[in-house]
Design an enzyme around this catalytic site. Structure first.
Site, mmCIF file in Angstrom:
data_model
loop_
_atom_site.group_PDB
_atom_site.id
_atom_site.type_symbol
_atom_site.label_atom_id
_atom_site.label_comp_id
_atom_site.label_asym_id
_atom_site.label_seq_id
_atom_site.Cartn_x
_atom_site.Cartn_y
_atom_site.Cartn_z
ATOM 1 N NE ARG A 228 -7.070 1.183 7.037
ATOM 2 C CZ ARG A 228 -6.223 0.725 7.951
ATOM 3 N NH1 ARG A 228 -6.664 0.381 9.151
ATOM 4 N NH2 ARG A 228 -4.940 0.612 7.671
ATOM 5 C CB THR B 88 -0.933 0.008 1.222
ATOM 6 O OG1 THR B 88 -1.822 -1.115 1.139
ATOM 7 C CG2 THR B 88 -1.752 1.293 1.279
ATOM 8 C CB ILE B 89 3.250 2.695 2.413
ATOM 9 C CG1 ILE B 89 2.107 2.790 3.438
ATOM 10 C CG2 ILE B 89 4.156 3.923 2.497
ATOM 11 C CD1 ILE B 89 1.160 3.961 3.195
ATOM 12 C CG HIS C 172 -7.590 6.373 9.968
ATOM 13 N ND1 HIS C 172 -7.972 5.109 10.360
ATOM 14 C CD2 HIS C 172 -6.337 6.232 9.455
ATOM 15 C CE1 HIS C 172 -7.000 4.255 10.106
ATOM 16 N NE2 HIS C 172 -6.000 4.917 9.545
ATOM 17 C CG HIS D 195 -3.252 6.644 17.732
ATOM 18 N ND1 HIS D 195 -4.164 5.800 18.346
ATOM 19 C CD2 HIS D 195 -3.067 6.182 16.479
ATOM 20 C CE1 HIS D 195 -4.529 4.861 17.487
ATOM 21 N NE2 HIS D 195 -3.870 5.069 16.344
ATOM 22 C CB CYS E 146 -1.857 7.010 8.195
ATOM 23 S SG CYS E 146 -2.658 5.647 9.079
ATOM 24 C CG ASN E 147 -4.785 7.322 12.685
ATOM 25 O OD1 ASN E 147 -5.675 8.033 12.231
ATOM 26 N ND2 ASN E 147 -4.902 6.012 12.762
ATOM 27 N N GLY F 58 4.419 1.414 11.312
ATOM 28 C CA GLY F 58 4.113 0.132 11.925
ATOM 29 C C GLY F 58 5.225 -0.395 12.805
ATOM 30 C CD GLN G 230 -7.000 4.084 4.950
ATOM 31 O OE1 GLN G 230 -7.567 5.136 5.229
ATOM 32 N NE2 GLN G 230 -7.528 3.194 4.130
#
Length: 353
Positions: A173, A14-15, A225, A199, A145-146, A115, A307
């Site tokens: 999400r 994804t990234i 999100h 977070h 992302c958050n 992560g 995200q």
């Protein structure tokens, strides 16, 4: 530019695939290649784009790539040896293993994703908030992302008014659009159920002095999100002053009411309408109507965070900081924003119909 930064992508999910595309749009970087464990649709697309593909564990993988008709340029170790810097986008938890087994041994600087734990690098990064901390570092972690979205917003508020205390509720999400195994299917899950969520402490790895509490939950959606942010400010700005402060940052996108973007699906659709690759919204999507400041200096806002893409420009800026090719964070962000089209649809630059 004669001496472009040679970037290797160790991981192409994804990234990774978004960072690879972003690297290709910079005039001071070049993509050495991408690493894959097996042929799949992402490998097929990378090959169609002309990206050199290197195999992880080639003894096991090369025959599969050959059968699929996808050429392999060598092993991921061959790729990393050719690079000036590695962006590690391997699945969560593998970054630490890659650091010990590959990057340390090959003496290659590397960027890790959110992560991984902060300790994998010792420096966590957000371009606006602490660009200078990453200059010349061998290992840096771009926060999740958050956390990226929260750092952008809180840094803007703290710079303009001072943040005495931040309280954040995150509605997360359940999984990315292509991640069918994730959940929940029909429910709302406190995640984690203990407080605070991770977070807040993660924000403090970048904005060390910010007093912040966070709570999070997962819901059955894949698009974005959503954050509700409440911050007690040291100064007491008017609402207009708060809006003006946020508008100084192109990665904070204030959505006016006349856009009629009512939910996260609308936001993604807007990106699609404007031709954003993969409908990506790399900016914080902030509903301007939700921005409020009361007489006690309490600031409130709703923002949506995509995200899949909001950390992409941070990775690009981190590459420049670590390699030292640009020591001015503002200049790097301006360069990245221009190359990726960030800020092009900031609404205060437009005239309503």
């Amino acid at each position: 530019m004669a001496d472009k930064i040679k970037v290797a992508l160790n991981g192409y999910g994804t990234i990774g695939k978004r960072v690879a595309d972003a690297v290709m749009r910079q005039d001071d970087m070049t993509l050495v290649g991408i690493a894959k464990t097996k042929p799949d649709y992402e490998a097929y697309a990378a090959n169609k784009k002309g990206y050199p593909i290197y195999a992880v564990e080639p003894a096991k993988a090369e025959s599969k790539f050959k059968a699929a008709g996808i050429p392999v340029s060598g092993s991921n170790l061959d790729m990393i040896k050719k690079a000036d810097i590695v962006v590690d986008c391997a699945p969560e938890g593998l970054g630490e293993e890659n650091k010990k087994n590959i990057y340390d041994k090959l003496d290659k600087p590397a960027i890790f994703q959110g992560g991984e734990e902060h300790e994998v690098a010792g420096t966590s990064f957000n371009a606006a908030a602490n660009y200078g901390e990453a200059i010349g570092k061998k290992y840096v972690r771009v926060v999740s992302c958050n956390t990226t979205g929260l750092c952008r917003l809180l840094y803007a508020l703290d710079t303009a008014f001072g943040v005495q205390k931040a309280r954040v509720v995150l509605v997360r999400r359940g999984g990315d659009p292509n991640d069918a195994k994730r959940g929940p299917i029909n429910g709302i899950v406190p995640d984690p159920i203990h407080l605070p969520s991770h977070h807040g402490p993660d924000v403090q790895t970048v904005l060390h002095h910010i007093n912040i509490d966070t709570a999070a939950m997962k819901v059955p959606t894949t698009l974005m999100h959503m954050h509700f942010v409440n911050a007690t400010l040291k100064k007491k700005p008017s609402r207009d002053e708060a809006l003006a402060a946020l508008k100084q940052y192109p990665r904070l996108w204030l959505i006016p009411s006349w856009y009629t973007l009512k939910f996260t699906g609308d936001v993604i659709e807007f990106g699609r309408e404007l031709g954003r690759p993969r409908s990506d919204i790399m900016e914080n999507a902030i509903w301007e109507e939700s921005v409020t400041v009361d007489k006690e200096g309490e600031f409130n806002v709703f923002q949506a965070i995509h995200q899949e893409s909001d950390v992409v420009p941070e990775n690009i800026d981190c590459i420049r900081a670590m390699t030292g090719i640009e020591k001015d964070g503002k200049k790097s962000m301006e360069k990245t924003n221009k190359a990726l089209g960030i800020g092009n649809f900031n609404p205060w630059k437009l005239t309503p119909p």
